[in-house]
Design a protein around this motif. Structure first.
Motif, PDB file in Angstrom:
ATOM      1  N   CYS A  20      17.019  16.361   5.310  1.00 13.46           N
ATOM      2  CA  CYS A  20      17.017  17.780   5.308  1.00 13.46           C
ATOM      3  C   CYS A  20      18.276  18.394   4.607  1.00 13.46           C
ATOM      4  O   CYS A  20      19.324  18.161   5.137  1.00 13.46           O
ATOM      5  N   LYS A  51      17.793  27.761   0.335  1.00 15.11           N
ATOM      6  CA  LYS A  51      16.741  26.861   0.648  1.00 15.11           C
ATOM      7  C   LYS A  51      17.118  25.908   1.575  1.00 15.11           C
ATOM      8  O   LYS A  51      18.020  25.105   1.265  1.00 15.11           O
ATOM      9  N   VAL A  99      15.599  21.652   1.769  1.00 19.78           N
ATOM     10  CA  VAL A  99      14.905  20.896   0.964  1.00 19.78           C
ATOM     11  C   VAL A  99      14.996  19.556   1.337  1.00 19.78           C
ATOM     12  O   VAL A  99      15.999  19.021   2.104  1.00 19.78           O
ATOM     13  N   VAL A 146      17.758  16.290  -4.456  1.00 19.27           N
ATOM     14  CA  VAL A 146      17.706  17.916  -4.308  1.00 19.27           C
ATOM     15  C   VAL A 146      17.900  18.658  -5.476  1.00 19.27           C
ATOM     16  O   VAL A 146      17.063  19.653  -5.884  1.00 19.27           O
ATOM     17  N   THR A 206      14.677  18.413  -7.861  1.00 18.79           N
ATOM     18  CA  THR A 206      13.661  19.022  -7.241  1.00 18.79           C
ATOM     19  C   THR A 206      13.847  20.735  -7.610  1.00 18.79           C
ATOM     20  O   THR A 206      12.922  21.246  -8.062  1.00 18.79           O
ATOM     21  N   ILE A 207      15.158  21.011  -7.425  1.00 16.82           N
ATOM     22  CA  ILE A 207      15.001  22.730  -7.440  1.00 16.82           C
ATOM     23  C   ILE A 207      14.803  22.824  -9.186  1.00 16.82           C
ATOM     24  O   ILE A 207      14.493  23.839  -9.345  1.00 16.82           O
TER      25      ILE A 207
END
Length: 55
Positions: free
Chosen positions: A7, A21, A23, A31, A34-35
């Motif tokens: 995480c 956030k 993720v 990460v 993904t963003i």
């Protein structure tokens, strides 16, 4: 969830507003990918920090 995933807390700026956030990903690079996929190139990632789990 994939093997070896962790995480991460992401601090980002979208349209002048700062958001934080959580993720789940394997690496900080994943990460950021993904963003960008979710929010597009307009989202500026400020920091990516691994969340420490307490058991």
């Amino acid at each position: 969830m994939r093997c070896g995933s962790k995480c991460f807390l992401v601090e980002m700026e979208i349209e002048g507003e700062k958001h934080t956030k959580s993720v789940t990903a394997r690496t900080p690079v994943d990460v950021r990918k993904t963003i960008r996929k979710k929010y597009g190139n307009e989202a500026k990632v400020i920091s990516v920090i691994e969340e420490k789990r307490v058991f």
